[in-house]
Motif scaffolding. Structure first.
Motif, PDB file in Angstrom:
ATOM      1  N   ARG A  50      39.472  -7.814  55.254  1.00 50.25           N
ATOM      2  CA  ARG A  50      39.550  -6.642  54.049  1.00 50.25           C
ATOM      3  C   ARG A  50      38.881  -6.774  52.859  1.00 50.25           C
ATOM      4  O   ARG A  50      39.075  -7.911  52.105  1.00 50.25           O
ATOM      5  N   LEU A  51      38.596  -5.467  52.563  1.00 44.85           N
ATOM      6  CA  LEU A  51      37.689  -5.406  51.268  1.00 44.85           C
ATOM      7  C   LEU A  51      38.250  -4.132  50.621  1.00 44.85           C
ATOM      8  O   LEU A  51      37.665  -3.439  49.828  1.00 44.85           O
ATOM      9  N   ASP A  52      39.478  -3.826  50.869  1.00 43.71           N
ATOM     10  CA  ASP A  52      39.994  -2.617  50.504  1.00 43.71           C
ATOM     11  C   ASP A  52      40.264  -2.812  48.748  1.00 43.71           C
ATOM     12  O   ASP A  52      40.500  -3.695  48.180  1.00 43.71           O
ATOM     13  N   GLY A  53      39.842  -1.503  48.173  1.00 45.85           N
ATOM     14  CA  GLY A  53      39.957  -1.687  46.637  1.00 45.85           C
ATOM     15  C   GLY A  53      38.825  -2.459  45.790  1.00 45.85           C
ATOM     16  O   GLY A  53      38.899  -2.734  44.753  1.00 45.85           O
ATOM     17  N   ALA A  54      38.043  -3.078  46.630  1.00 44.15           N
ATOM     18  CA  ALA A  54      36.994  -4.001  46.112  1.00 44.15           C
ATOM     19  C   ALA A  54      35.955  -3.227  45.472  1.00 44.15           C
ATOM     20  O   ALA A  54      35.813  -1.815  45.512  1.00 44.15           O
ATOM     21  N   VAL A  55      35.239  -3.686  44.327  1.00 44.59           N
ATOM     22  CA  VAL A  55      33.999  -3.074  43.681  1.00 44.59           C
ATOM     23  C   VAL A  55      33.010  -3.887  43.851  1.00 44.59           C
ATOM     24  O   VAL A  55      33.090  -5.003  43.677  1.00 44.59           O
ATOM     25  N   LEU A  56      32.054  -3.192  44.493  1.00 46.99           N
ATOM     26  CA  LEU A  56      30.813  -3.606  44.797  1.00 46.99           C
ATOM     27  C   LEU A  56      29.749  -3.113  43.927  1.00 46.99           C
ATOM     28  O   LEU A  56      29.390  -2.058  44.268  1.00 46.99           O
ATOM     29  N   ARG A  57      28.810  -3.811  43.061  1.00 39.36           N
ATOM     30  CA  ARG A  57      27.692  -3.406  42.195  1.00 39.36           C
ATOM     31  C   ARG A  57      26.502  -4.070  42.413  1.00 39.36           C
ATOM     32  O   ARG A  57      26.504  -5.431  42.262  1.00 39.36           O
ATOM     33  N   GLN A  58      25.460  -3.597  42.745  1.00 37.89           N
ATOM     34  CA  GLN A  58      24.278  -4.226  42.887  1.00 37.89           C
ATOM     35  C   GLN A  58      24.452  -5.287  43.980  1.00 37.89           C
ATOM     36  O   GLN A  58      23.925  -6.374  43.467  1.00 37.89           O
ATOM     37  N   ARG A 113      38.402   0.548  52.697  1.00 40.51           N
ATOM     38  CA  ARG A 113      39.189   1.532  52.255  1.00 40.51           C
ATOM     39  C   ARG A 113      39.456   1.421  50.592  1.00 40.51           C
ATOM     40  O   ARG A 113      39.828   0.607  50.162  1.00 40.51           O
ATOM     41  N   ALA A 114      39.243   2.882  49.971  1.00 40.85           N
ATOM     42  CA  ALA A 114      39.261   2.977  48.324  1.00 40.85           C
ATOM     43  C   ALA A 114      38.569   1.902  47.776  1.00 40.85           C
ATOM     44  O   ALA A 114      38.629   1.707  46.567  1.00 40.85           O
ATOM     45  N   ALA A 115      37.324   1.447  48.285  1.00 41.19           N
ATOM     46  CA  ALA A 115      36.505   0.557  47.510  1.00 41.19           C
ATOM     47  C   ALA A 115      35.343   1.396  46.886  1.00 41.19           C
ATOM     48  O   ALA A 115      35.393   2.488  46.899  1.00 41.19           O
ATOM     49  N   GLN A 116      34.920   0.649  45.797  1.00 41.75           N
ATOM     50  CA  GLN A 116      33.744   1.495  45.052  1.00 41.75           C
ATOM     51  C   GLN A 116      32.479   0.907  45.377  1.00 41.75           C
ATOM     52  O   GLN A 116      32.259  -0.365  44.956  1.00 41.75           O
ATOM     53  N   LEU A 117      31.525   1.447  45.707  1.00 43.54           N
ATOM     54  CA  LEU A 117      30.223   0.637  46.083  1.00 43.54           C
ATOM     55  C   LEU A 117      29.093   1.391  45.056  1.00 43.54           C
ATOM     56  O   LEU A 117      29.044   2.695  45.448  1.00 43.54           O
ATOM     57  N   ARG A 118      28.331   0.719  44.245  1.00 48.12           N
ATOM     58  CA  ARG A 118      27.453   1.357  43.546  1.00 48.12           C
ATOM     59  C   ARG A 118      26.226   0.561  43.617  1.00 48.12           C
ATOM     60  O   ARG A 118      26.099  -0.698  43.561  1.00 48.12           O
ATOM     61  N   GLU A 119      25.212   1.041  44.013  1.00 50.77           N
ATOM     62  CA  GLU A 119      23.788   0.247  44.005  1.00 50.77           C
ATOM     63  C   GLU A 119      23.911  -0.691  45.314  1.00 50.77           C
ATOM     64  O   GLU A 119      23.619  -1.886  44.897  1.00 50.77           O
ATOM     65  N   PHE A 137      35.238   3.173  55.640  1.00 48.78           N
ATOM     66  CA  PHE A 137      35.083   3.617  54.388  1.00 48.78           C
ATOM     67  C   PHE A 137      36.186   4.658  53.653  1.00 48.78           C
ATOM     68  O   PHE A 137      35.646   5.527  53.073  1.00 48.78           O
ATOM     69  N   GLY A 138      37.043   4.894  54.436  1.00 51.00           N
ATOM     70  CA  GLY A 138      38.048   5.948  53.947  1.00 51.00           C
ATOM     71  C   GLY A 138      38.479   5.854  52.583  1.00 51.00           C
ATOM     72  O   GLY A 138      38.797   4.755  52.070  1.00 51.00           O
ATOM     73  N   GLU A 139      38.507   7.080  51.953  1.00 47.65           N
ATOM     74  CA  GLU A 139      38.792   7.164  50.400  1.00 47.65           C
ATOM     75  C   GLU A 139      37.849   6.219  49.471  1.00 47.65           C
ATOM     76  O   GLU A 139      38.101   6.084  48.414  1.00 47.65           O
ATOM     77  N   ALA A 140      36.602   5.919  50.136  1.00 43.29           N
ATOM     78  CA  ALA A 140      35.985   4.895  49.191  1.00 43.29           C
ATOM     79  C   ALA A 140      35.080   6.077  48.324  1.00 43.29           C
ATOM     80  O   ALA A 140      34.779   7.081  48.850  1.00 43.29           O
ATOM     81  N   ALA A 141      34.506   5.211  47.380  1.00 44.90           N
ATOM     82  CA  ALA A 141      33.437   5.887  46.717  1.00 44.90           C
ATOM     83  C   ALA A 141      31.946   5.143  46.473  1.00 44.90           C
ATOM     84  O   ALA A 141      31.948   4.239  46.448  1.00 44.90           O
ATOM     85  N   ARG A 193      37.714  11.125  53.827  1.00 42.26           N
ATOM     86  CA  ARG A 193      38.217  11.446  52.356  1.00 42.26           C
ATOM     87  C   ARG A 193      37.379  10.514  51.639  1.00 42.26           C
ATOM     88  O   ARG A 193      37.639  10.172  50.348  1.00 42.26           O
ATOM     89  N   ALA A 194      36.162  10.094  51.930  1.00 40.80           N
ATOM     90  CA  ALA A 194      35.104   9.319  50.950  1.00 40.80           C
ATOM     91  C   ALA A 194      34.541  10.141  50.025  1.00 40.80           C
ATOM     92  O   ALA A 194      34.349  11.417  50.511  1.00 40.80           O
ATOM     93  N   GLU A 195      34.080   9.754  48.755  1.00 39.08           N
ATOM     94  CA  GLU A 195      33.224  10.407  48.142  1.00 39.08           C
ATOM     95  C   GLU A 195      31.912   9.956  47.977  1.00 39.08           C
ATOM     96  O   GLU A 195      31.640   8.639  47.852  1.00 39.08           O
ATOM     97  N   MET A 196      30.691  10.605  48.230  1.00 37.33           N
ATOM     98  CA  MET A 196      29.273  10.179  48.310  1.00 37.33           C
ATOM     99  C   MET A 196      28.537  10.863  47.382  1.00 37.33           C
ATOM    100  O   MET A 196      28.706  12.187  46.969  1.00 37.33           O
ATOM    101  N   LYS A 197      27.557  10.052  46.658  1.00 38.65           N
ATOM    102  CA  LYS A 197      26.473  10.324  45.721  1.00 38.65           C
ATOM    103  C   LYS A 197      25.351   9.743  45.905  1.00 38.65           C
ATOM    104  O   LYS A 197      25.450   8.376  45.507  1.00 38.65           O
ATOM    105  N   ASN A 198      24.306  10.439  46.354  1.00 33.73           N
ATOM    106  CA  ASN A 198      23.038   9.680  46.293  1.00 33.73           C
ATOM    107  C   ASN A 198      23.306   8.482  47.695  1.00 33.73           C
ATOM    108  O   ASN A 198      22.759   7.599  47.409  1.00 33.73           O
ATOM    109  N   VAL A 199      23.797   8.768  48.670  1.00 34.15           N
ATOM    110  CA  VAL A 199      23.960   7.779  49.745  1.00 34.15           C
ATOM    111  C   VAL A 199      22.762   8.355  50.695  1.00 34.15           C
ATOM    112  O   VAL A 199      22.598   9.419  51.180  1.00 34.15           O
TER     113      VAL A 199
END
Length: 216
Positions: free
Chosen positions: A102-110, A124-130, A143-147, A165-171
């Motif tokens: 389970r990594l739901d709601g996790a925040v992953l950066r770099q 699910r509902a996690a935030q992945l950036r870089e 990755f449902g509802e993840a950003a 229902r995920a949101e993608m930007k520059n994927v």
């Protein structure tokens, strides 16, 4: 982005071998966990800072809201582990395996995942950036509802992946050797794919639009 080698870590010479048990709200600074196995324990709200984990296995266990800040991992196995709402920053994961995690709601950066295997991992509902996935296999990842922002899948195999229902930007999915989706075609807005991948996804897109394809 590529996984750093152990000797290239700026804190490598300061690491001290860790022995013992992990505890809830534990503070682990410049430690090296190696050749260890942890069972079904509760070590939530812990903090790992400038640390390394090599050849470590986590069987189940609860690590919710744990922070991994500038952590290096190699050959780490997570099986049935709860990593929900964890925070990962500037972390390298090389040759890892995650199954039923389970990594739901996790925040992953770099974060860089290299040569890892994901089996039924819940993002699910996690935030992945870089975040970079290189040479990874993702089976039934959700990755449902993840950003997802500035996320790359290079030389990866995606099978039965869910992006509902995920949101993608520059994927960037162009490097995926296999792009198998169970759902979430509409969520690919903001992603880049190849023409060949577009053809492979055409049946799912037709179903989404209610288009009947008939040759006769």
């Amino acid at each position: 982005m590529a996984v750093r080698e152990f000797d290239d870590l700026p804190y490598a010479r300061y690491l001290e071998d860790f022995s013992g048990s992990l505890t809830r709200e534990g503070d682990y600074d410049t430690v090296h966990l190696r050749d260890a196995e942890f069972g079904d324990i509760d070590a939530g709200n812990a903090r790992f800072l400038e640390s390394a984990l090599s050849s470590v296995t986590f069987n189940e266990g609860r690590y919710r809201r744990t922070r991994f800040n500038d952590v290096w991992m190699r050959s780490v196995r997570w099986v049935g582990t709860d990593l929900g709402e964890t925070n990962w920053l500037h972390t390298d994961v090389d040759g890892g395996a995650l199954a039923g995690v389970r990594l739901d709601g996790a925040v992953l950066r770099q974060v860089v995942f290299q040569g890892c295997k994901f089996d039924s991992v819940n993002f699910r509902a996690a935030q992945l950036r870089e975040v970079t996935f290189t040479g990874c296999v993702l089976r039934a990842a959700d990755f449902g509802e993840a950003a997802l922002t500035d996320v790359t899948f290079d030389d990866c195999v995606l099978q039965e992946t869910r992006f509902g229902r995920a949101e993608m930007k520059n994927v960037d999915l162009r490097g995926a050797r296999e792009l198998g989706l169970a759902d979430g075609v509409a969520a690919l807005r903001g992603a880049t794919i190849t023409r060949l991948q577009l053809l492979d996804l055409a049946p799912l897109m037709a179903d989404l639009l209610g288009v009947t394809v008939a040759d006769d």
